[in-house]
Design an enzyme around this catalytic site. Structure first.
Site, PDB file in Angstrom:
ATOM      1  CG  ASP A  42      -2.077   0.987   1.083  1.00 56.34           C
ATOM      2  OD1 ASP A  42      -3.230   0.550   0.963  1.00 56.34           O
ATOM      3  OD2 ASP A  42      -1.801   2.218   1.095  1.00 56.34           O
ATOM      4  CB  ILE A  43       0.830   4.210  -2.235  1.00 53.77           C
ATOM      5  CG1 ILE A  43       1.944   5.081  -2.816  1.00 53.77           C
ATOM      6  CG2 ILE A  43      -0.414   5.029  -1.962  1.00 53.77           C
ATOM      7  CD1 ILE A  43       1.633   5.610  -4.216  1.00 53.77           C
TER       8      ILE A  43
ATOM      9  CG  ASN B 222     -12.118  -0.219   3.761  1.00 51.13           C
ATOM     10  OD1 ASN B 222     -12.500  -0.539   4.882  1.00 51.13           O
ATOM     11  ND2 ASN B 222     -10.922   0.299   3.545  1.00 51.13           N
TER      12      ASN B 222
ATOM     13  CG  HIS C 108      -8.475  -2.994  -2.498  1.00 49.54           C
ATOM     14  ND1 HIS C 108      -9.374  -2.227  -3.205  1.00 49.54           N
ATOM     15  CD2 HIS C 108      -8.232  -2.311  -1.353  1.00 49.54           C
ATOM     16  CE1 HIS C 108      -9.652  -1.134  -2.533  1.00 49.54           C
ATOM     17  NE2 HIS C 108      -8.982  -1.164  -1.388  1.00 49.54           N
ATOM     18  CG  LEU C 109      -7.735  -9.443   1.766  1.00 50.06           C
ATOM     19  CD1 LEU C 109      -8.940  -9.298   2.685  1.00 50.06           C
ATOM     20  CD2 LEU C 109      -7.441 -10.933   1.528  1.00 50.06           C
ATOM     21  CG  HIS C 110      -6.845  -2.821   2.993  1.00 47.31           C
ATOM     22  ND1 HIS C 110      -6.062  -1.694   2.850  1.00 47.31           N
ATOM     23  CD2 HIS C 110      -8.015  -2.519   2.377  1.00 47.31           C
ATOM     24  CE1 HIS C 110      -6.728  -0.758   2.185  1.00 47.31           C
ATOM     25  NE2 HIS C 110      -7.924  -1.235   1.889  1.00 47.31           N
TER      26      HIS C 110
HETATM   27  P1  AMP Z   1      -9.758   1.516   0.156  1.00 53.71           P
HETATM   28  O1  AMP Z   1     -10.029   2.716   1.015  1.00 53.71           O
HETATM   29  O2  AMP Z   1     -10.076   0.210   0.831  1.00 53.71           O
HETATM   30  O3  AMP Z   1     -10.367   1.651  -1.221  1.00 53.71           O
HETATM   31  O4  AMP Z   1      -8.189   1.458   0.009  1.00 53.71           O
HETATM   32  C1  AMP Z   1      -7.486   1.962  -1.075  1.00 53.71           C
HETATM   33  C2  AMP Z   1      -6.031   1.803  -0.710  1.00 53.71           C
HETATM   34  O5  AMP Z   1      -5.275   1.908  -1.888  1.00 53.71           O
HETATM   35  C3  AMP Z   1      -5.535   2.891   0.256  1.00 53.71           C
HETATM   36  O6  AMP Z   1      -5.003   2.263   1.423  1.00 53.71           O
HETATM   37  C4  AMP Z   1      -4.464   3.611  -0.554  1.00 53.71           C
HETATM   38  O7  AMP Z   1      -3.371   4.006   0.219  1.00 53.71           O
HETATM   39  C5  AMP Z   1      -4.071   2.545  -1.583  1.00 53.71           C
HETATM   40  N1  AMP Z   1      -3.543   3.059  -2.842  1.00 53.71           N
HETATM   41  C6  AMP Z   1      -4.062   4.049  -3.622  1.00 53.71           C
HETATM   42  N2  AMP Z   1      -3.295   4.226  -4.715  1.00 53.71           N
HETATM   43  C7  AMP Z   1      -2.280   3.327  -4.623  1.00 53.71           C
HETATM   44  C8  AMP Z   1      -1.151   3.025  -5.444  1.00 53.71           C
HETATM   45  N3  AMP Z   1      -0.898   3.678  -6.594  1.00 53.71           N
HETATM   46  N4  AMP Z   1      -0.301   2.047  -5.037  1.00 53.71           N
HETATM   47  C9  AMP Z   1      -0.526   1.394  -3.881  1.00 53.71           C
HETATM   48  N5  AMP Z   1      -1.570   1.619  -3.071  1.00 53.71           N
HETATM   49  C10 AMP Z   1      -2.436   2.584  -3.427  1.00 53.71           C
END
Ligand code: AMP
Ligand code: ZN
Length: 112
Positions: free
Chosen positions: A31-32, A86, A99-101
């Site tokens: 995650d970024i 989420n 996506h799965l965190h």
């Molecule tokens: P969500 O709120 O569950 O949709 O999570 C989206 C996640 O994607 C967040 O934790 C962001 O930090 C992550 N994210 C967004 N853009 C990128 C990217 N280019 N590379 C890696 N993670 C990202």
């Protein structure tokens, strides 16, 4: 593939990522904006908006994502971890490609 989807662009390599795993069906990358020492995302290659738009045909893909979590967490050195999906704006979803965190080590999130 959805033209303006950031995770589709990561899947097809248009946007770079810190990839930790890839196979024919899924990709996992850091995650970024991490909320823990280790925080990666397990993402299907096929574009699905969210858990709320998954269909019975996605059952094995969802199972695969879940089963990958402990394997990759172990490879990342985690003894334990938190998983999170989420769903929808009201569920805190920001990227509408399911996506799965997976988080572990000093997690900066409220305990569910
Ligand atoms: P969500 O709120 O569950 O949709 O999570 C989206 C996640 O994607 C967040 O934790 C962001 O930090 C992550 N994210 C967004 N853009 C990128 C990217 N280019 N590379 C890696 N993670 C990202
Ligand atoms: Zn997508």
């Amino acid at each position: 593939m959805s033209a303006d989807c950031i995770f589709c662009k990561i899947v097809n390599g248009t946007i770079p990522s810190k990839k930790i795993y890839e196979d024919d069906d899924v990709i996992a990358f850091n995650d970024i904006n991490p909320s823990a020492k280790v925080h990666f995302l397990i993402v299907p290659k096929v574009h699905i908006d969210s858990l709320a738009t998954c269909e019975p045909q996605h059952q094995s893909l969802l199972g695969k994502m879940l089963l990958l979590a402990p394997k990759l967490a172990n490879e990342q050195g985690l003894a334990g971890f938190k998983t999170l999906i989420n769903t929808g704006v009201d569920g805190g979803q920001e990227v509408f490609h399911i996506h799965l965190h997976v988080l572990g080590g000093g997690i900066k999130l409220p305990k569910a």
